[in-house]
Design a protein around this motif. Structure first.
Motif, short mmCIF file in Angstrom:
data_model
loop_
_atom_site.label_atom_id
_atom_site.label_comp_id
_atom_site.label_asym_id
_atom_site.label_seq_id
_atom_site.Cartn_x
_atom_site.Cartn_y
_atom_site.Cartn_z
N ALA A 123 0.85 -1.19 0.00
CA ALA A 123 0.00 0.00 0.00
C ALA A 123 0.88 1.23 0.00
O ALA A 123 2.04 1.19 0.43
N ASN A 177 -9.50 1.09 5.51
CA ASN A 177 -9.42 -0.19 4.82
C ASN A 177 -8.59 -1.24 5.56
O ASN A 177 -8.27 -2.28 4.99
N GLY A 189 -7.68 -5.16 -5.02
CA GLY A 189 -7.13 -3.88 -4.61
C GLY A 189 -8.21 -2.85 -4.37
O GLY A 189 -9.37 -3.02 -4.77
N ILE A 190 -7.82 -1.78 -3.70
CA ILE A 190 -8.69 -0.62 -3.50
C ILE A 190 -7.94 0.61 -3.98
O ILE A 190 -6.78 0.82 -3.62
N LEU A 229 -3.25 -1.51 -2.07
CA LEU A 229 -4.04 -0.33 -1.72
C LEU A 229 -3.34 0.88 -2.35
O LEU A 229 -2.24 1.26 -1.94
N ASP A 230 -3.96 1.45 -3.36
CA ASP A 230 -3.40 2.57 -4.12
C ASP A 230 -4.12 3.84 -3.69
O ASP A 230 -5.26 4.08 -4.08
N ILE A 231 -3.45 4.65 -2.85
CA ILE A 231 -4.06 5.86 -2.30
C ILE A 231 -3.52 7.07 -3.05
O ILE A 231 -2.36 7.45 -2.90
N LEU A 256 -5.85 4.52 4.40
CA LEU A 256 -5.34 3.33 5.07
C LEU A 256 -6.25 2.89 6.21
O LEU A 256 -6.66 1.73 6.27
N THR A 310 -2.45 -8.36 -3.16
CA THR A 310 -3.34 -7.42 -2.49
C THR A 310 -2.67 -6.05 -2.46
O THR A 310 -1.51 -5.94 -2.05
N TRP A 341 -10.47 -4.53 5.78
CA TRP A 341 -10.41 -5.22 4.48
C TRP A 341 -9.06 -5.90 4.31
O TRP A 341 -8.98 -7.06 3.90
N LEU A 342 -7.98 -5.17 4.63
CA LEU A 342 -6.65 -5.77 4.56
C LEU A 342 -6.53 -6.95 5.51
O LEU A 342 -5.95 -7.98 5.16
#
Length: 431
Positions: A296, A418, A368-369, A320-322, A415, A318, A421-422
């Motif tokens: 992430a 989520n 992913g989110i 997480l693209d913020i 972060l 997995t 979810w992670l």
């Protein structure tokens, strides 16, 4: 020292004191009002235009457009400092000279407060004055047991009575083991369950990436990562991922390697091979399979998280693209990137560019989110583009829009919101 700097009384007080200081500096006899004040305003306008050009076009200080109201604040600060200097030079006596110095300082404090509120870099007083997040002790390493124990989860884990209530953060050097990548020290968060005796074994791993400009410490100052992970662990019997925050700058290189394998270094190999191997060998975590691993990041780090997830789905299924970009970029554009990093070979860039790979491949085991800020006019459309491409490539992907711009208002929440979810993806929590 846990006084909030971005909400509550402090930013309001700073703004009011700064405004009163500007008014006081403007006040004076007719000559001051008709000559000095207009000259100060013209000078401040010229300097603000130069600042705008340098920030937005020459040096790209934030890799995004700065909030426009900050240029108004900058204008007022330059205007006030010009008046303060003149009052100081023309005043006589200690008190009369001290007052413009105080007024100028209050205006600068108001400007700092406005910038800090916009980006959230220092959410509390302790984050500004200290680095309270690193342990002075040695990293508690652990040899991988044989046979490898099953991944720990809430059902199987029974915390011992003397388990620490909080985790600890350590500064460590994660050496390259074949990539040749030079690295500044990384920061590692170990949750209470890792530090317990007996400890939880075979915890999952979250690789967390920082922005540009930036460093691993930003996740702990602006992102308050220690508290974030401690809160998650407290809600789950001390369990949380081992969090590794590596240096993405290649030890401060002039050309950051962009999480690519290129002429600027093999940072993609470092992050996908060297780092996971070090974690398994030294922290005995993430031992079972790739389902225990996630990546992430925010902004530059968000772009990197997408790159790693697409280029190495067998390592990071997995992500997480913020507030990341749709592809790696440099200020001078794609052509300059291809020339600098790949010697002009566009196909070599395309072979690692996530959007090109998503067009060609399928990623049914990846999830992913993508998180974007509602007011982030540059990065939000790119987040939509990433979401569409990932969904078309068969990923289990979500798009989340949060209030805020290209700042920690979105990055930290991206972060925190989520983590459950992670936790489910990494196997700590039930599905």
């Amino acid at each position: 020292m846990n006084v909030p700097l971005t909400t509550g009384a402090v930013p309001i007080a700073a703004l009011c004191l700064g405004a009163l200081s500007v008014i006081w500096l403007c006040w004076g006899p007719r000559r001051h009002l008709t000559r000095v004040v207009p000259l100060a305003a013209l000078t401040a306008a010229a300097f603000t235009l130069v600042l705008f050009f340098l920030a937005e076009y020459a040096f790209h200080w934030w890799n995004a457009a700065l909030p426009r109201y900050l240029y108004l604040y900058s204008f007022l600060a330059i205007f006030a400092e010009f008046l303060a200097v003149r009052r100081f030079l023309t005043a006589s006596g200690l008190v009369r000279r001290a007052l413009p110095v105080l007024a100028g300082a209050l205006v600068l404090a108001a400007l700092f407060s406005a910038v800090n509120t916009a980006f959230g870099q220092y959410p509390t007083l302790s984050a500004f004055f200290a680095q309270p997040w690193t342990s002075s002790g040695p990293l508690p390493t652990r040899t991988p047991p044989e046979p490898v124990p099953p991944p720990v989860n809430e059902t199987s884990w029974q915390p011992p009575p003397d388990m620490p209530h909080t985790g600890s953060v350590f500064s460590v050097t994660i050496p390259e083991s074949g990539s040749g990548y030079p690295s500044n020290p990384a920061l590692v968060y170990l949750p209470p369950a890792y530090l317990a005796s007996p400890p939880a074994q075979n915890l999952p791993v979250l690789v967390l990436l920082h922005g540009q400009p930036g460093a691993p410490s930003d996740w702990f100052t602006a992102g308050q990562l220690t508290q974030v992970m401690d809160d998650f662990a407290a809600a789950h019997n001390g369990l949380a991922p081992v969090v590794v925050v590596p240096d993405l700058s290649a030890a401060g290189a002039a050309n950051w390697p962009l999480c690519l394998d290129s002429n600027a270094g093999r940072s993609a190999t470092y992050l996908s091979v060297d780092l996971p191997a070090w974690v398994r060998e030294n922290l005995a975590s993430g031992l079972t399979d790739a389902r225990q691993w996630a990546v992430a990041g925010y902004s530059y780090g968000g772009t990197c998280s997408l790159q790693l997830a697409v280029n190495f789905p067998q390592v990071y299924p997995t992500f997480l693209d913020i507030a990341g970009e749709s592809e790696p970029t440099v200020p001078d554009g794609r052509g300059a990137l291809i020339k600098t990093y790949f010697g002009g070979d566009a196909s070599a860039f395309a072979a690692q560019n996530p959007l090109d790979l998503l067009k060609e491949g399928r990623f049914p085991d990846s999830a992913g989110i993508v998180v974007v800020g509602r007011d982030d006019s540059l990065y939000a459309p790119q987040g939509q583009q990433v979401f569409d491409a990932a969904q078309a490539a068969g990923m289990d992907v979500q798009l989340q829009e949060l209030d805020g711009g290209h700042s920690w208002t979105v990055w930290k929440a991206g972060l925190v919101n989520n983590l459950d979810w992670l936790g489910r993806r990494l196997g700590i929590l039930g599905q």
